[in-house]
Design an enzyme around this catalytic site. Structure first.
Site, PDB file in Angstrom:
ATOM      1  N   SER A  84       0.852  -1.191   0.000  1.00  0.00           N
ATOM      2  CA  SER A  84       0.000   0.000   0.000  1.00  0.00           C
ATOM      3  C   SER A  84       0.891   1.245   0.000  1.00  0.00           C
ATOM      4  O   SER A  84       2.115   1.140  -0.062  1.00  0.00           O
ATOM      5  CB  SER A  84      -0.944  -0.019   1.183  1.00  0.00           C
ATOM      6  OG  SER A  84      -0.204  -0.143   2.348  1.00  0.00           O
ATOM      7  N   LYS A 119      -6.824   8.616  -6.709  1.00  0.00           N
ATOM      8  CA  LYS A 119      -6.757   7.387  -5.908  1.00  0.00           C
ATOM      9  C   LYS A 119      -8.180   6.856  -5.780  1.00  0.00           C
ATOM     10  O   LYS A 119      -9.008   7.415  -5.052  1.00  0.00           O
ATOM     11  CB  LYS A 119      -6.148   7.668  -4.537  1.00  0.00           C
ATOM     12  CG  LYS A 119      -5.963   6.397  -3.738  1.00  0.00           C
ATOM     13  CD  LYS A 119      -5.079   6.643  -2.534  1.00  0.00           C
ATOM     14  CE  LYS A 119      -4.760   5.358  -1.811  1.00  0.00           C
ATOM     15  NZ  LYS A 119      -5.921   4.704  -1.215  1.00  0.00           N
ATOM     16  N   CYS A 432       3.844   0.743  35.526  1.00  0.00           N
ATOM     17  CA  CYS A 432       2.505   1.330  35.362  1.00  0.00           C
ATOM     18  C   CYS A 432       1.688   0.314  34.585  1.00  0.00           C
ATOM     19  O   CYS A 432       2.053  -0.051  33.455  1.00  0.00           O
ATOM     20  CB  CYS A 432       2.595   2.642  34.593  1.00  0.00           C
ATOM     21  SG  CYS A 432       1.029   3.159  33.868  1.00  0.00           S
TER      22      CYS A 432
HETATM   23  S1  IVH Z   1      -0.436   2.761  -6.803  1.00  0.00           S
HETATM   24  C1  IVH Z   1       2.875   0.121  -4.231  1.00  0.00           C
HETATM   25  N1  IVH Z   1      -2.363   4.080  -7.900  1.00  0.00           N
HETATM   26  O1  IVH Z   1      -4.580   2.374  -3.216  1.00  0.00           O
HETATM   27  C2  IVH Z   1       1.448   0.529  -4.243  1.00  0.00           C
HETATM   28  N2  IVH Z   1      -2.915   2.698  -6.034  1.00  0.00           N
HETATM   29  O2  IVH Z   1      -2.801   2.448  -0.735  1.00  0.00           O
HETATM   30  C3  IVH Z   1       1.102   1.184  -5.538  1.00  0.00           C
HETATM   31  N3  IVH Z   1      -5.271   2.707  -5.439  1.00  0.00           N
HETATM   32  O3  IVH Z   1      -3.471  -0.961  -3.041  1.00  0.00           O
HETATM   33  C4  IVH Z   1      -0.310   1.586  -5.565  1.00  0.00           C
HETATM   34  N4  IVH Z   1      -5.939   4.095  -6.997  1.00  0.00           N
HETATM   35  O4  IVH Z   1      -5.671  -0.474  -4.171  1.00  0.00           O
HETATM   36  C5  IVH Z   1      -2.036   3.217  -6.922  1.00  0.00           C
HETATM   37  N5  IVH Z   1      -3.961   5.326  -8.997  1.00  0.00           N
HETATM   38  C6  IVH Z   1      -3.646   4.467  -8.044  1.00  0.00           C
HETATM   39  C7  IVH Z   1      -4.593   3.941  -7.155  1.00  0.00           C
HETATM   40  C8  IVH Z   1      -4.179   3.061  -6.156  1.00  0.00           C
HETATM   41  C9  IVH Z   1      -6.319   3.353  -5.987  1.00  0.00           C
HETATM   42  C10 IVH Z   1      -5.319   1.816  -4.280  1.00  0.00           C
HETATM   43  C11 IVH Z   1      -4.712   0.456  -4.536  1.00  0.00           C
HETATM   44  C12 IVH Z   1      -3.565   0.315  -3.612  1.00  0.00           C
HETATM   45  C13 IVH Z   1      -3.902   1.345  -2.559  1.00  0.00           C
HETATM   46  C14 IVH Z   1      -2.620   1.885  -1.982  1.00  0.00           C
END
Ligand code: IVH
Length: 677
Positions: A84, A119, A432
């Site tokens: 993530s 996102k 504590c």
């Molecule tokens: S990039 C290494 N791009 O957000 C992780 N993630 O917190 C790269 N997500 O698991 C993730 N839109 O499910 C990426 N444009 C986007 C995204 C995206 C939604 C979600 C995805 C990921 C999570 C990361």
């Protein structure tokens, strides 16, 4: 009127029925009620929760309605982990993010180009294509192992089952976010708590025909394994996959500096409500894939991307009470108990007041009407007090100067800045019982001992019953007694025993992290572990005389500063801590830092750096050496194979020591050659 307790009882009964039916339906493939009755039951639960706000506070239906855990799908290990993102909440966080990237790359001149994407607030999935054919489709699962949901994913129109086009890699893994459009969700809103939940529930139906009834959509946002890898930029990758027929978000764009980043963030935030899908921020990714590769990952996140969340949702409520909570470092945090209010779809009944200063600065009082905001998953905070609504007789809040355990709390003076800490602390540590409890919760957490079935609530239960007082007690539990407790049975106790047994084998870095020395997080624990190598060496810290010498040596470790050193000193100067750690160690098998058998120039070799390099930071050099099979240590010893000497300010003493021990010294020029080999 029906009593609160009765509502809770009825609600719990319905939930337990639903749980039972979920098992029949999802795990055993053997439903005992009709789909209609099952849906009715879910609807009743959601309706009850809508009607009685206090039920939401109990947070009982998480993961239950519409998104039940299931053993139904085959588990498959991801080709590459699905991690993530770390979060940014304001401009300063983004400035820090850019700064960190530049430091890591040791490049302070060039602007970094970012690709900025919405996102999507949905469910992530990964699609694997071999020679253009869709062969696997997995859910994220725990990020390492996913569930085989191929047949369900195939029901989503627009997910190509055969890619048509030129130059398609032999192996292509497309990472995407599956969602349900806001309009489509409206039609089925009675069955699910929110669109995200609906998408998750639908994707994980055992019968793909059920999935196909709910109109799922997706956006491709990234890649996993790709062979051969031909893309140079994230923007190029996305435009190529759009040509190949994948859905790609059209709002994505390039930004090269903080002003453009802010503008993009504001622009898309303004459009947010008019989009047919939920987004909760923007993802900024370093566009150059070569730089992405150089930047790599920390233990949990990519260094090359961040989620810049939209500003938090706000709501107005009233303070019913102000209590204090004690953290695992003894930090006293005041918390406002507020009248329950919905903020961003979640019912909030607590808000953090941070510390004494914050209460004074905002003059927060009992009974005040306040505005709160909730950013991401963090605890809501108080934005401002509406003093016009304050009752005349209200009095300033006097911050208690005692911990819940009764001992006097203090504000420490920082040794380095000489400033008084804003946070009040109880310094009793394990003496504590409130601090001790939080320390125990930390020990069993995922990043530490990771004991399945021993979560925060169970720790509370076992502490209340006196079953656990200090960490070593976890490994000598009275299982007979636990079996007789309400909520525990033969099977759950056996599982717990097995999980605890399994966790007795622990690596040195995890162990160091677990014992909860203040300022020693996961990354620092790794650095310390590669310095000490074995638990026997780590034990030297327990002896005051040795400790002094060791602490002096720690100064030279990258990532370990005076704050960490002072904190280690304070921790081991406390005899209770020493007893507790000694008792714990007796129960464990702590593995030495092992050399991962990775091929490459430094395969099975131990190395150390001194001095800085022209083209990269120390962190990058370290990660390259590890990639080439090496283990980077923090101290010179006979165990070392190489000392790599950067041209900028190397320590002469280290070079001399290395030479006298017969350790091979590698110059910056030779290092560059190795990199290109
Ligand atoms: S990039 C290494 N791009 O957000 C992780 N993630 O917190 C790269 N997500 O698991 C993730 N839109 O499910 C990426 N444009 C986007 C995204 C995206 C939604 C979600 C995805 C990921 C999570 C990361």
């Amino acid at each position: 009127m029906i009593k609160k307790n009765d509502v809770i009882r009825i609600f719990k009964k319905k939930l337990s029925d639903l749980k039972k039916h979920n098992k029949h339906y999802f795990d055993d493939d053997n439903p005992v009620i009709s789909d209609k009755d099952y849906d009715e039951l879910k609807k009743e639960i959601i309706n009850l929760q809508e009607k009685y706000n206090f039920l939401k506070d109990l947070k009982l239906i998480d993961n239950l309605v519409g998104f039940p855990p299931t053993k139904k799908f085959k588990k498959i290990k991801h080709l590459k982990p699905m991690l993530s993102l770390s979060n940014a909440f304001d401009k300063q966080d983004m400035i820090d993010f850019i700064k960190k990237i530049k430091n890591y790359l040791n490049d302070h001149e060039n602007n970094i180009e970012f690709f900025c994407e919405p996102k999507i607030d949905g469910i992530s999935a990964t699609l694997i294509y071999e020679n253009g054919d869709l062969v696997k489709g997995l859910s994220r699962g725990d990020g390492i192992t996913g569930e085989d949901i191929l047949e369900n994913l195939k029901t989503i129109s627009n997910i190509p089952q055969k890619i048509k086009g030129d130059n398609i890699p032999k192996l292509l893994e497309i990472r995407c976010e599956v969602y349900i459009g806001k309009k489509d969700f409206f039609k089925i809103k009675d069955k699910f708590a929110n669109p995200r939940n609906a998408a998750g529930g639908s994707l994980r139906q055992k019968d793909p025909k059920e999935t196909s009834k709910i109109p799922l959509r997706y956006f491709a946002y990234g890649f996993g394994a790709v062979e051969p890898m031909k893309f140079l930029k994230q923007s190029e990758f996305l435009s190529k996959v759009a040509d190949w027929g994948f859905c790609v978000n059209s709002l994505s764009q390039i930004a090269t500096n903080i002003d453009e980043i802010e503008k993009k963030h504001n622009d898309i935030d303004a459009q947010r409500s008019s989009l047919d899908y939920d987004i909760d921020g923007l993802v900024f990714k370093v566009n150059d894939l070569n730089l992405q590769k150089r930047l790599g990952f920390t233990s949990s996140f990519p260094r090359w991307a961040i989620a810049y969340k939209f500003s938090a949702e706000k709501a107005v409520t009233k303070i019913k009470d102000i209590i204090i909570q004690v953290g695992r470092t003894g930090a006293i945090t005041p918390v406002a108990k507020v009248e329950p209010v919905t903020v961003g779809g979640v019912v909030v009944s607590n808000a953090t007041l941070h510390n004494e200063e914050e209460i004074q600065r905002k003059d927060i009082r009992l009974g005040d009407v306040i505005q709160i905001q909730r950013a991401g998953d963090v605890i809501p905070q108080v934005l401002m007090v509406d003093k016009s609504k304050r009752e005349k007789k209200s009095k300033k809040f006097i911050f208690p100067n005692k911990c819940l355990c009764g001992s006097t709390t203090v504000k420490e003076i920082s040794k380095s800045t000489k400033k008084e800490d804003a946070v009040r602390r109880c310094l009793k540590g394990y003496d504590c019982k409130f601090t001790a409890r939080e320390k125990l919760k930390h020990i069993v957490s995922k990043e530490a001992f990771n004991i399945d079935g021993l979560g925060k609530k169970v720790i509370d239960q076992f502490c209340d019953l006196g079953l656990i007082k200090e960490p070593s007690d976890i490994f000598q539990l009275n299982y007979k007694k636990i079996k007789s407790l309400e909520g525990w049975g033969e099977l759950s106790v056996n599982n717990l025993e097995q999980a605890i047994d399994k966790s007795k084998k622990i690596s040195l870095d995890r162990f160091i992290y677990s014992i909860g020395i203040r300022h020693i997080g996961q990354e620092n624990a790794k650095i310390l572990a590669s310095f000490f190598i074995s638990i026997e060496k780590f034990f030297q810290l327990f002896k005051p005389k040795n400790r002094e010498t060791i602490l002096k040596n720690l100064v030279e470790l990258d990532g370990i500063g005076q704050t960490q050193i002072d904190s280690i000193n304070t921790f081991f100067s406390n005899s209770k801590n020493i007893n507790i750690v000694t008792n714990l160690v007796k129960k464990l098998i702590i593995s030495e830092i092992s050399l991962e058998k990775k091929s490459g120039f430094f395969s099975s070799k131990r190395l150390m750096f001194t001095g800085g390099f022209k083209n990269m930071s120390r962190s990058e050099a370290k990660s390259i050496a590890e990639d080439k099979g090496g283990k980077v240590l923090g101290s010179i010893s006979k165990k070392l194979d190489f000392l790599i000497v950067g041209n900028s300010k190397p320590t002469k003493k280290k070079i001399d020591q290395a030479k006298s021990l017969g350790i091979k010294v590698i110059t910056e020029k030779e290092w560059d050659k190795i990199l290109n080999s």
